[in-house]
Write an enzyme that holds these catalytic residues in place. Structure first.
Site, PDB file in Angstrom:
ATOM      1  N   ASP A   1      -7.449  -3.264   3.016  1.00  0.00           N
ATOM      2  CA  ASP A   1      -6.496  -4.179   2.562  1.00  0.00           C
ATOM      3  C   ASP A   1      -6.480  -5.423   3.166  1.00  0.00           C
ATOM      4  O   ASP A   1      -5.952  -6.494   2.926  1.00  0.00           O
ATOM      5  CB  ASP A   1      -5.221  -3.636   3.065  1.00  0.00           C
ATOM      6  CG  ASP A   1      -4.711  -2.189   2.562  1.00  0.00           C
ATOM      7  OD1 ASP A   1      -4.778  -2.208   1.452  1.00  0.00           O
ATOM      8  OD2 ASP A   1      -4.329  -1.271   3.438  1.00  0.00           O
TER       9      ASP A   1
ATOM     10  N   ASP B   1      -2.549  -0.944   5.560  1.00  0.00           N
ATOM     11  CA  ASP B   1      -2.851  -0.592   6.844  1.00  0.00           C
ATOM     12  C   ASP B   1      -4.549  -0.387   7.081  1.00  0.00           C
ATOM     13  O   ASP B   1      -4.973  -0.201   8.239  1.00  0.00           O
ATOM     14  CB  ASP B   1      -2.073   0.570   7.394  1.00  0.00           C
ATOM     15  CG  ASP B   1      -2.339   1.916   6.319  1.00  0.00           C
ATOM     16  OD1 ASP B   1      -3.333   1.612   5.209  1.00  0.00           O
ATOM     17  OD2 ASP B   1      -1.990   2.971   6.491  1.00  0.00           O
TER      18      ASP B   1
ATOM     19  N   ASP C   1       1.008  -1.100  -0.060  1.00  0.00           N
ATOM     20  CA  ASP C   1      -0.271   0.033  -0.071  1.00  0.00           C
ATOM     21  C   ASP C   1       1.017   1.459   0.019  1.00  0.00           C
ATOM     22  O   ASP C   1       2.031   1.288   0.339  1.00  0.00           O
ATOM     23  CB  ASP C   1      -1.012  -0.031   1.408  1.00  0.00           C
ATOM     24  CG  ASP C   1      -1.937   1.056   1.266  1.00  0.00           C
ATOM     25  OD1 ASP C   1      -2.247   1.508   0.320  1.00  0.00           O
ATOM     26  OD2 ASP C   1      -2.088   1.706   2.117  1.00  0.00           O
TER      27      ASP C   1
END
Length: 895
Positions: free
Chosen positions: A641, A637, A326
């Site tokens: 995700d 986070d 990410d």
């Protein structure tokens, strides 16, 4: 239903509701019968008892249980008890781990709003969010958490923080107008609000369009439930090893029994001998030692800011070939920072990133004194005054309260020495014209100490420039003409290419005592002052970590919900995208929508950045990479995700900014949210796997030696050179301590310069099988030679010959353990480097001497004291296997 495309009247009709009065009690009852409660379902969970017994379904565990049964039938109850203790310890550890691993849905529930304000029967009332139904009218304000998915029907300066769902770090402005696009990305649905997100500014009203598992959050919960946790490479290899061992054991048992019967031995006697041999083939201590080695690795990783939640995942990092990361908060700091300022044709660079006061101003690579740059001063002061954020300063650290974009302007001013509170002593704010998503601007009316009154405005450059009649150009004010307009547009475009978010600032002096009553009146006839360019900057250490991963054969892929331009710019700064191939290496969510997992497989390896992606896209990317044979590590986070984190070979969550959902779905948590920590974890993971290979090599070579001693003795019509308790002693004590010490061995120098292991690589790859068989053969031969020499000398004293064979076997293994530290030979590494191994070998040797010489232990282990002269025979033969092959291999390597 495409609620984002509908006009409010259509939304009202489709949901059978009334925007003015809300739902009636009767309508709520009917809808609840149809749609149920507004909560996330958990699905069925196995009971604790079932979860415990599931730990004993592993093939290797079944082999050990069979060994327990056999040992009991043979009357070797000590063997049976020892094996059973090992099995129970491993089962208990696995149960504790799995019992904690499925808490993701509870964490998702914690993101739900506990209460909402709803309009029913014409009255506003507070209810539990669980009771909300589609069609309910809900109002919300800054600080509220959205209780369900809804279409916004009223918005007043409304902004909602959606990073947990979209990955975007900046709160999203919201409005009420329909959106024409059919399938816009989640982050572009500006007239929708989603369950679990947080209102950061303004207030609004929405009509509920989806509840419970039908919401975006519910969809993620469903994916977490259905996402399969893949078997790790270590689990696959140990499963493979267990099958190989049981096959070998069965073949040897049949071979020994048939051979013995052919040679005239008693059938029952040969059956017992064959079963004893099968027990010897199984390294009873292997699962326990693997667990201990992984646990020790976990302790080392904690010291490197990485917490492991699932033990087998430790070594999986070592063979990861792809890291899907990410962007926001993982590769970037999640702290908006002004890096460029443009004014009157001049570009100013601002150094320093994040919420720190360290930073300087440069023009054409030359540091400038802000006090001597009047226009730059003016721009910084105006940016701080037309601002609703506030900061508190402790030393050089800054804590922000408010919108990240406004906070970036305050910190830029602080770097020049202008504190907002001090400025407010010089200027009095008389009126504010709040930000409006339709105007895309905010303005304040301020009065300085001399009584001069100014309107200061900031907002989107394309909007603000239309409100301006003049521009500050250098030290003078000029009427805006085509040249100036073109220059401003060019500056905005140039900043956009660098993925900078732009904010324009304008002002005008009020000469009339009357205060403008409307924003339109206040924001007309402005003077254009300049532009701020800001970005969420990359973490400084990430670029080096990405490069080190590349050297280790690991590709880094950025997956983000942010815009393509921003993602591409950050990826170029971090070295993720190859120079000259940026366009081919970027794919957005709309392209992913049109592709199946199978279609994506064809191009996924060429893509370095996926932008504007949804949770479904992330899952699709992970699956496509796994189908291409990659071992995938997925970092993140946010709630968005979590499904991909769970589905990946190893899921990595952020410890500081990570949501509970992502942490519970993960295998590894980074305490410092630092991408660079992944590199250290990969190195540790690779070393742990190499150490596991070392002690598998050691244990199996030892077991091969034990098997061959017994097999060759039977083929030569000799008595058994080892009794079952001696075999168990070697497997659990003599083998166990050095094997555990091998698990603490230091990494070899080239561990991060090798390519990742192929996920299908067998446990005996890289000639490990040959090393096991060759060393084991020699260990078995020298032990048998020692037995034959002593037995032929005095056939009546079988116990003494067995003690000699037992001691030779033990010492040859303790010397061989140093050879297992290197792929090359015993001479290629300092044997005293691993102090744990040295002490383990000394301890095992002393324990062996104890069972030989302590009278109370001699009947248990069928041993007798060894004469001093025979120790020379034992030591000489014990050194032979390691130094013969190791010396020849080392000399060939040097040539």
């Amino acid at each position: 239903m495409k609620f984002h495309q509908m006009k409010l009247e259509e939304v009202e009709q489709t949901l059978h509701t009334n925007i003015t009065n809300g739902l009636t009690r009767k309508a709520v009852h009917k809808k609840r019968e149809k749609f149920g409660w507004n909560e996330l379902s958990e699905g069925e969970r196995p009971s604790a008892i079932l979860l415990f017994f599931n730990q004993f379904k592993d093939f290797m565990v079944l082999v050990l249980l069979a060994a327990t049964l056999i040992s009991g039938l043979l009357g070797e109850y000590l063997d049976a008890v020892a094996i059973m203790v090992i099995v129970l310890i491993n089962g208990f550890l696995g149960f504790l781990q799995e019992n904690k691993a499925e808490k993701s849905l509870q964490a998702l529930k914690n993101l739900s709003a506990p209460q909402v304000t709803v309009l029913r029967d014409g009255e506003w009332q507070k209810i539990n969010s669980k009771e909300v139904v589609p069609g309910d009218i809900i109002k919300f304000a800054s600080g509220d958490r959205i209780g369900a998915d809804m279409r916004i029907i009223a918005a007043n300066n409304l902004e909602i923080e959606e990073s947990a769902l979209t990955g975007e770090s900046i709160p999203a402005p919201k409005f009420t107008e329909p959106i024409a696009e059919t399938n816009p990305p989640l982050g572009d649905l500006a007239n929708m609000a989603f369950k679990g997100t947080l209102v950061t500014r303004g207030n609004g009203v929405g009509v509920v369009t989806a509840i419970g598992m039908s919401t975006v959050m519910g969809n993620i919960a469903g994916m977490i439930q259905t996402a399969e946790s893949v078997m790790t490479p270590l689990q696959r290899r140990l499963d493979q090893l267990g099958k190989i061992l049981i096959s070998v054991a069965l073949v040897l048992t049949v071979l020994v029994v048939i051979t013995g019967i052919i040679h005239g031995h008693d059938v029952y006697t040969m059956f017992l001998a064959g079963v004893s041999l099968a027990v010897a083939a199984i390294p009873e201590g292997l699962p326990a030692i693997v667990t201990i080695a992984l646990s020790l690795g976990v302790q080392r990783m904690i010291r490197k800011n990485a917490i492991v939640r699932k033990l087998p995942a430790v070594e999986t990092l070592g063979c990861a070939s792809i890291i899907c990361s990410d962007k926001t908060g993982t590769m970037t700091q999640n702290k908006m920072t002004v890096t460029k300022i443009w004014n009157g044709g001049k570009d100013w660079d601002v150094t320093g990133t994040g919420y720190h006061l360290e930073g300087e101003f440069f023009y054409q690579d030359h540091k400038v004194d802000v006090l001597k740059e009047k226009t730059l001063q003016q721009l910084l002061i105006f940016g701080a005054l037309c601002n609703n954020a506030s900061v508190s300063v402790t030393g050089n650290e800054v804590e922000l309260d408010g919108d990240p974009t406004e906070g970036a302007l305050l910190i830029a001013a602080l770097k020049a020495g202008y504190e907002k509170q001090t400025l407010l002593n010089e200027f009095t704010v008389e009126k504010e014209y709040p930000f409006d998503s339709e105007r895309k601007m905010m303005s304040v009316l301020v009065k300085d100490r001399s009584g001069r009154r100014l309107i200061i405005s900031k907002g989107a450059p394309d909007v603000l420039i239309t409100k301006c009649q003049r521009a500050l150009w250098g030290e003078t004010v000029k009427p805006i003409n085509d040249f100036i307009r073109k220059e401003v547009d060019g500056a905005v475009e140039e900043l956009a290419v660098q993925a900078l978010r732009t904010i324009a600032v304008g002002c005008k002096e009020l000469h009339s005592p009357d205060i403008p009553q409307t924003a339109q009146e206040a924001e007309s006839g402005l003077t254009f002052i300049g532009l701020f360019g800001m970005i969420d900057p990359p973490r400084p250490e990430v670029k080096a970590a990405v490069e080190e991963c590349r050297q280790a054969g690991i590709k880094t892929i950025m997956i983000t919900g942010d815009h393509v331009v921003t993602a591409r710019a950050i990826a170029k700064q971090l070295g993720i995208l190859e120079t000259g191939k940026e366009s081919r290496n970027v794919m957005d969510g709309q392209m992913l929508d049109d592709m199946s997992v199978q279609e994506l497989e064809g191009t996924v390896e060429d893509v370095g950045v996926f932008a504007r992606v949804s949770p479904e896209h992330k899952l699709k990317i992970v699956k496509a990479l796994q189908n291409r044979g990659h071992v995938v590590a997925m970092t993140g986070d946010g709630v968005n995700d979590a499904p991909a984190i769970k589905a990946a070979d190893i899921g990595i969550a952020m410890g500081i900014t990570g949501t509970d959902v992502s942490k519970e779905a993960s295998s590894l948590i980074l305490l410092d949210d630092n991408f660079a920590t992944i590199k250290a974890a990969i190195k540790e993971g690779r070393n742990i796997y190499e150490n596991i290979r070392k002690f598998i090599r050691y244990l199996l070579a030892s077991n091969v030696g034990e098997i061959l001693v017994m097999l060759f003795a039977m083929l030569l019509y000799l008595p058994l050179p080892l009794v079952p308790i001696q075999i168990l002693w070697v497997n659990l004590v003599t083998d166990g301590l050095p094997a555990m010490a091998l698990g603490l061995d230091q990494p070899e120098e080239n561990v991060m310069h090798r390519k990742p292991r192929h996920p299908k690589e067998g446990v005996f790859a890289r000639k490990l099988g040959w090393k096991i068989v060759s060393r084991g053969f020699l260990i078995g031969i020298v032990s048998l030679i020692a037995f034959i020499i002593v037995y032929r000398r005095d056939p009546s004293d079988l116990s003494y010959a067995q003690t000699i064979a037992f001691t030779t076997l033990v010492l040859s293994q303790l010397i061989h353990v140093f050879d297992c530290r290197s792929e090359i030979s015993v001479f290629s590494r300092n044997p005293f480097e691993n102090k744990y191994l040295v002490w383990a070998v000394i301890s095992s040797a002393l324990l062996t001497v104890a069972v030989i010489y302590i009278p109370v232990l001699q009947p248990i282990f069928h041993t007798v004291p060894i004469l001093p002269l025979d120790w020379l025979l034992v030591l000489g033969l014990s050194c032979f296997p390691t130094f013969l092959l190791a010396g020849s291999l080392f000399s060939r390597k040097n040539k």
